[in-house]
Design a protein around this motif. Structure first.
Motif, PDB file in Angstrom:
ATOM      1  N   TRP A   1       0.841  -1.192   0.000  1.00  0.00           N
ATOM      2  CA  TRP A   1       0.000   0.000   0.000  1.00  0.00           C
ATOM      3  C   TRP A   1       0.882   1.251   0.000  1.00  0.00           C
ATOM      4  CZ3 TRP A   1      -4.674  -1.687  -0.868  1.00  0.00           C
ATOM      5  CH2 TRP A   1      -5.099  -2.911  -0.342  1.00  0.00           C
ATOM      6  N   PRO A   2       0.652   2.191  -0.925  1.00  0.00           N
ATOM      7  CA  PRO A   2       1.386   3.464  -0.885  1.00  0.00           C
ATOM      8  C   PRO A   2       1.160   4.186   0.444  1.00  0.00           C
ATOM      9  CG  PRO A   2       0.266   3.199  -2.991  1.00  0.00           C
ATOM     10  CD  PRO A   2      -0.225   2.090  -2.103  1.00  0.00           C
ATOM     11  N   ASP A   3       2.096   5.027   0.819  1.00  0.00           N
ATOM     12  CA  ASP A   3       2.026   5.704   2.116  1.00  0.00           C
ATOM     13  C   ASP A   3       0.792   6.582   2.267  1.00  0.00           C
ATOM     14  OD1 ASP A   3       4.396   4.534   2.843  1.00  0.00           O
ATOM     15  OD2 ASP A   3       5.631   6.266   2.301  1.00  0.00           O
ATOM     16  N   ASN A   4       0.242   7.083   1.156  1.00  0.00           N
ATOM     17  CA  ASN A   4      -0.922   7.969   1.250  1.00  0.00           C
ATOM     18  C   ASN A   4      -2.243   7.219   1.113  1.00  0.00           C
ATOM     19  OD1 ASN A   4      -0.241   7.428  -1.429  1.00  0.00           O
ATOM     20  ND2 ASN A   4      -1.047   9.372  -2.199  1.00  0.00           N
ATOM     21  N   VAL A   5      -2.195   5.897   1.271  1.00  0.00           N
ATOM     22  CA  VAL A   5      -3.409   5.074   1.260  1.00  0.00           C
ATOM     23  C   VAL A   5      -3.649   4.542   2.668  1.00  0.00           C
ATOM     24  CG1 VAL A   5      -4.534   2.994   0.365  1.00  0.00           C
ATOM     25  CG2 VAL A   5      -3.116   4.403  -1.156  1.00  0.00           C
TER      26      VAL A   5
END
Length: 361
Positions: free
Chosen positions: A226-230
């Motif tokens: 998961w990307p950090d902004n998710v």
């Protein structure tokens, strides 16, 4: 009417979309004066995750096996309408038992129509058979369009009618909360929906690192990065759905492959998000334009880059128009009225009784 429903789950929304569908429809039917008994198979998975233990719109009772259903012979036999839902454990045996016991109208309510028909084609469906379909007075389908003719002609239903999911507009409505996310997604992990989630939401999160995203739902594999902004929410109970959608500028709707192929198969999440006034970005499939006007009430995407242009749109007018459509056409009360109309027009089998005002059970 006296109505008995044997469904997958009413008590727990964990990992299934059946519970919220039943809750909305049965609550509306209760408001319209019908008496309802819901029989749910007592399963450990749902027993440990119940978020509705004492509904005020019906009686909820549990059974441990098909043999235990004999305790409910009298209510089933006296009911004006008995509904058996898709994915009910031992649904074939349950359906046979219902068709033997019921003297009123019997209905199969398929909340998973394209999945069901694909399994029937393969001979792997474990909750309904062509013989049972022919024995139910009416097949209530989550899928409309040409599929209804197929159910009648290929699988022998005497009467197939669309009864789409609906939404309880008293529970799903705009909530005055700050916008936390640019794009949200609410849904249990599904292998055939995951490519769409990767293509649209995760792609957008990578390309737009300053934007905020969220995925709420269970059963996602540990290997997904998961990307950090998710943000991840493992389970979001229905009581929190309205606030979740209201905190989203846009929400993403993804459709399973069998349902895309069939068309005319809206998910309950589509209606719930719209009822909250949240702008929806959806994959494209036949029939979606008959539910929401593209570009005005919903945004449709096909390629990964489409999501980036969609996120630059003003979500407010789109969400407002989508909510207005729900209030006109897709609320639970409208769906309950539609069910009544289907039953009134039903060519009844010999020995069945036309639905009438319910007497004491």
């Amino acid at each position: 009417m006296n109505i008995v429903v044997l469904g997958l789950s009413l008590s727990s929304s964990w990992g299934n979309g059946h519970a919220t569908t039943y809750r909305a429809l049965l609550s509306a039917l209760s408001e319209r004066g019908h008496n309802i008994l819901f029989l749910e198979r007592d399963q450990p998975w749902y027993a440990g995750q119940r978020d509705l233990k004492n509904p005020d719109f019906c009686r909820l009772r549990y059974y441990d096996s098909v043999a235990d259903l004999d305790e409910w012979k009298d209510p089933v036999g006296l009911a004006d309408l008995v509904i058996v839902g898709s994915y009910v454990p031992d649904g074939i045996e349950v359906g046979r038992w219902v068709q033997q016991q019921a003297r009123g109208i019997t209905a199969f309510y398929d909340i998973d129509t394209p999945v069901t028909l694909a399994a029937l084609e393969r001979g792997t469906c474990d909750y309904v058979t062509p013989a049972l379909i022919a024995g139910y007075d009416v097949y209530l389908s989550f899928t409309g369009g040409p599929t209804l003719t197929r159910i009648e002609e290929q699988f022998g239903s005497p009467c197939a009618r669309a009864l789409y999911c609906s939404v309880d507009t008293a529970r799903y409505r705009p909530v005055d909360v700050p916008k936390r996310w640019d794009l949200s997604y609410l849904g249990t992990y599904s292998e055939d929906r995951q490519p769409g989630l990767d293509r649209y939401l995760l792609n957008a999160a990578i390309v737009l690192p300053d934007r905020r995203f969220v995925i709420a739902g269970s059963q996602y594999p540990d290997h997904i990065s998961w990307p950090d902004n998710v943000e991840r929410i493992e389970h979001l109970p229905p009581a929190d759905h309205a606030e979740f959608y209201s905190a989203s500028r846009f929400t993403l709707n993804l459709t399973r492959a069998d349902m895309v192929a069939a068309g005319w198969s809206p998910s309950v999440r589509l209606f719930e998000a719209a009822a909250c006034g949240t702008a929806i970005i959806s994959d494209r499939w036949k029939g979606i334009g008959s539910l929401f006007a593209p570009e005005e009430e919903i945004l449709l995407v096909e390629r990964g880059d489409d999501i980036l242009a969609a996120l630059d749109r003003d979500p407010e007018p789109i969400g407002r128009r989508a909510r207005a459509k729900i209030l006109r056409a897709h609320g639970a009360d409208q769906r309950a009225r539609q069910l009544e109309e289907i039953l009134e027009m039903l060519p009844l089998a010999a020995g069945n009784a036309r639905p009438a005002k319910a007497a004491a059970w």
